[in-house]
Design a protein around this motif. Structure first.
Motif, PDB file in Angstrom:
ATOM      1  N   LEU B  98      -8.085   1.515 -27.340  1.00  0.00           N
ATOM      2  CA  LEU B  98      -9.275   0.890 -26.747  1.00  0.00           C
ATOM      3  C   LEU B  98     -10.518   1.644 -27.194  1.00  0.00           C
ATOM      4  O   LEU B  98     -10.606   2.860 -27.020  1.00  0.00           O
ATOM      5  CB  LEU B  98      -9.199   0.892 -25.218  1.00  0.00           C
ATOM      6  N   GLN B  99     -11.456   0.897 -27.762  1.00  0.00           N
ATOM      7  CA  GLN B  99     -12.657   1.532 -28.288  1.00  0.00           C
ATOM      8  C   GLN B  99     -13.894   0.777 -27.821  1.00  0.00           C
ATOM      9  O   GLN B  99     -13.917  -0.462 -27.812  1.00  0.00           O
ATOM     10  CB  GLN B  99     -12.586   1.542 -29.817  1.00  0.00           C
ATOM     11  N   ALA B 100     -14.935   1.523 -27.440  1.00  0.00           N
ATOM     12  CA  ALA B 100     -16.181   0.896 -26.981  1.00  0.00           C
ATOM     13  C   ALA B 100     -16.939   0.311 -28.167  1.00  0.00           C
ATOM     14  O   ALA B 100     -17.200   0.994 -29.147  1.00  0.00           O
ATOM     15  CB  ALA B 100     -17.045   1.928 -26.263  1.00  0.00           C
ATOM     16  N   LEU B 101     -17.277  -0.963 -28.088  1.00  0.00           N
ATOM     17  CA  LEU B 101     -18.052  -1.616 -29.148  1.00  0.00           C
ATOM     18  C   LEU B 101     -19.541  -1.534 -28.859  1.00  0.00           C
ATOM     19  O   LEU B 101     -20.376  -1.711 -29.742  1.00  0.00           O
ATOM     20  CB  LEU B 101     -17.643  -3.085 -29.272  1.00  0.00           C
ATOM     21  N   THR B 102     -19.855  -1.307 -27.594  1.00  0.00           N
ATOM     22  CA  THR B 102     -21.239  -1.055 -27.170  1.00  0.00           C
ATOM     23  C   THR B 102     -21.160   0.068 -26.153  1.00  0.00           C
ATOM     24  O   THR B 102     -20.074   0.489 -25.785  1.00  0.00           O
ATOM     25  CB  THR B 102     -21.848  -2.287 -26.459  1.00  0.00           C
ATOM     26  N   ASP B 103     -22.278   0.553 -25.682  1.00  0.00           N
ATOM     27  CA  ASP B 103     -22.244   1.475 -24.551  1.00  0.00           C
ATOM     28  C   ASP B 103     -21.552   0.763 -23.400  1.00  0.00           C
ATOM     29  O   ASP B 103     -21.814  -0.407 -23.146  1.00  0.00           O
ATOM     30  CB  ASP B 103     -23.670   1.869 -24.143  1.00  0.00           C
ATOM     31  N   THR B 104     -20.652   1.464 -22.749  1.00  0.00           N
ATOM     32  CA  THR B 104     -19.744   0.785 -21.824  1.00  0.00           C
ATOM     33  C   THR B 104     -19.526   1.571 -20.529  1.00  0.00           C
ATOM     34  O   THR B 104     -19.341   2.788 -20.555  1.00  0.00           O
ATOM     35  CB  THR B 104     -18.370   0.590 -22.512  1.00  0.00           C
ATOM     36  N   TYR B 105     -19.581   0.864 -19.408  1.00  0.00           N
ATOM     37  CA  TYR B 105     -19.231   1.440 -18.114  1.00  0.00           C
ATOM     38  C   TYR B 105     -17.910   0.850 -17.642  1.00  0.00           C
ATOM     39  O   TYR B 105     -17.725  -0.371 -17.702  1.00  0.00           O
ATOM     40  CB  TYR B 105     -20.287   1.121 -17.055  1.00  0.00           C
ATOM     41  N   ILE B 106     -17.019   1.674 -17.175  1.00  0.00           N
ATOM     42  CA  ILE B 106     -15.764   1.194 -16.599  1.00  0.00           C
ATOM     43  C   ILE B 106     -15.451   2.010 -15.356  1.00  0.00           C
ATOM     44  O   ILE B 106     -16.093   3.018 -15.088  1.00  0.00           O
ATOM     45  CB  ILE B 106     -14.579   1.354 -17.571  1.00  0.00           C
ATOM     46  N   PHE B 107     -14.478   1.554 -14.570  1.00  0.00           N
ATOM     47  CA  PHE B 107     -13.852   2.474 -13.634  1.00  0.00           C
ATOM     48  C   PHE B 107     -12.352   2.421 -13.855  1.00  0.00           C
ATOM     49  O   PHE B 107     -11.821   1.460 -14.429  1.00  0.00           O
ATOM     50  CB  PHE B 107     -14.234   2.198 -12.168  1.00  0.00           C
ATOM     51  N   THR B 108     -11.680   3.456 -13.439  1.00  0.00           N
ATOM     52  CA  THR B 108     -10.229   3.530 -13.609  1.00  0.00           C
ATOM     53  C   THR B 108      -9.558   3.762 -12.265  1.00  0.00           C
ATOM     54  O   THR B 108     -10.169   4.292 -11.338  1.00  0.00           O
ATOM     55  CB  THR B 108      -9.831   4.684 -14.541  1.00  0.00           C
ATOM     56  N   LEU B 109      -8.305   3.355 -12.188  1.00  0.00           N
ATOM     57  CA  LEU B 109      -7.460   3.654 -11.029  1.00  0.00           C
ATOM     58  C   LEU B 109      -6.131   4.164 -11.569  1.00  0.00           C
ATOM     59  O   LEU B 109      -5.636   3.646 -12.575  1.00  0.00           O
ATOM     60  CB  LEU B 109      -7.221   2.389 -10.202  1.00  0.00           C
ATOM     61  N   PRO B 110      -5.547   5.160 -10.923  1.00  0.00           N
ATOM     62  CA  PRO B 110      -4.248   5.662 -11.383  1.00  0.00           C
ATOM     63  C   PRO B 110      -3.197   4.563 -11.216  1.00  0.00           C
ATOM     64  O   PRO B 110      -3.144   3.918 -10.165  1.00  0.00           O
ATOM     65  CB  PRO B 110      -3.949   6.835 -10.438  1.00  0.00           C
TER      66      PRO B 110
END
Lengths: 237, 237
Positions: B98-110
């Motif tokens: 997985l690679q950011a194509l633009t500046d990117t915000y995400i959140f993650t959960l275990p």
DNA sequence: CGGGTGTTTGATGTCATTCAACTTACGTGG
DNA sequence: CCACGTAAGTTGAATGACATCAAACACCCG
């Protein structure tokens, strides 16, 4: 008529609660269709969920230009109608036609009843979730193949997935339905299919006569087919 | 940092129980990636579920021959890792990058935590079910397009789905990421993309300069693009 | 035996890929 | 601020893959 033990033997339902299974047993109706008969026409509203017990079923739509698009081909353990079961809104309903490609046994469940069951029985809906994710993975593979494999390789991939690897050489198998249908399913013309299959034969030591296919060198076929794929053989299914 | 109200505003989580949402709030970590950075490498084991808040993320694999296959491009409201969340067995794990194509915000959960939550909160897993079915429908459309649309039409379809139809003519929009990426995503070479886009322009009264696209006659574009598709415009998304 | 459907084959056209050259745009360091 | 290098995008010519149209063939079923 599907009974309790039958439902418990189906992976999709096996983890459902006792009461769900009893209810399914009560609601399920089984049906038989001869080759060529329609299980559902594209003009018909769909009010049942279908589970294929045995046989092959074509799921097809039409483009604006009238070309047929084979969306999917179902066989045992496949099902149709989960969209309607889990959907709240009813937009984007599909209106596909389902037609038996061979003699076919299925059972059906009324969508409203199944919907209630899945809402009340988490174990049942988890079963659906897992099966749907498997289907999704398969569709991802198809997209991949349409992008990077040529006609011969796509045919070879189908053959590999139909083959029983355990057999000793030559590995024999039968195409389960017409080549024309298979061609359309793979996104190519029947003429292209015929030529591509011929190419596959001389290239990979495979023999075709009618619907019978014999593989004389599995590794050679795997090399040719699977090099342009992100998965490694065997990759069922 | 994602808070309770944020989770409730997300369609995927909106129906989850109070306690699930509190738990998510506790477990979620947000992340920012600059354009080009990797969120996950194909060699890395994946132990988090990812939800895209803003930006564009490329999901790619490699074929045996080393070609890149763009499996998916995620943007806001898309997510990745549901396979691992709902899977019991771990076979067929994906190993995509997985690679950011633009500046990117995400959140993650275990993943283990989310797995527990979905098993205990049916409303949450039903949310996943519905979103997954939507994704599946989209994949079905992609398969359809790869089979029956030509390069120009596939590009036109992307443009139509990026367009805000409400605008008055000309309808202007921006390609969210590189044309090379988009070409690969659509299963064609960059050179083919360039030529096919040029053909689309003269054929349908569309103008391109850099990443800006202007549609001067929407109906003309719709006619050209959507005639070889089973859906009718508008068919978001 | 005849007719329909499914399958193959050939000739030809169209579309997409390939390889190569070139232009444009962009960011970096001098 | 300009020169440079790199990556993205475009263009051309040649090749290859698949589609199309037409015809012939095979096979099954009534």
């Amino acid at each position: 008529m599907p009974n309790r033990h039958f439902f418990q033997s189906i992976a999709l339902f096996s983890k459902a609660s006792e009461s769900s299974i009893v209810e399914c047993e009560r609601l399920a109706k089984d049906h038989f269709y001869k080759k060529g008969e329609f299980l559902l026409r594209s003009t018909q509203e769909q009010n049942v969920f279908l589970y294929v017990i045995r046989g092959w079923v074509k799921v097809a739509k039409e483009s604006g230009e009238g070309e047929e698009i084979i969306v999917d081909v179902l066989t045992q353990q496949d099902y149709y109608g989960e969209q309607q079961v889990f959907q709240t809104d009813n937009i984007g309903a599909d209106l596909a036609a389902l037609q038996a490609l061979t003699d076919t046994y299925i059972f059906t469940l009324p969508i409203p009843s199944l919907k209630k069951l899945t809402y009340s029985d988490p174990a049942l809906s988890l079963g659906f979730m897992q099966h749907n994710l498997a289907k999704q993975a398969q569709m991802a593979m198809e997209i991949e193949h349409l992008s990077i494999q040529n006609a011969s390789q796509r045919i070879g991939c189908v053959i590999l997935r139909l083959a029983e690897v355990k057999q000793s050489h030559p590995i024999a198998l039968h195409l389960p339905y017409d080549k024309t249908i298979l061609a359309t399913r793979l996104g190519m013309r029947p003429e292209t299919f015929s030529r591509a299959l011929a190419k596959l034969c001389e290239h990979c030591d495979v023999e075709v006569s009618g619907d019978t296919i014999r593989i004389y060198d599995l590794n050679r076929l795997v090399d040719y087919v699977c090099s342009h794929c992100s998965k490694t053989f065997p990759c069922y299914k």
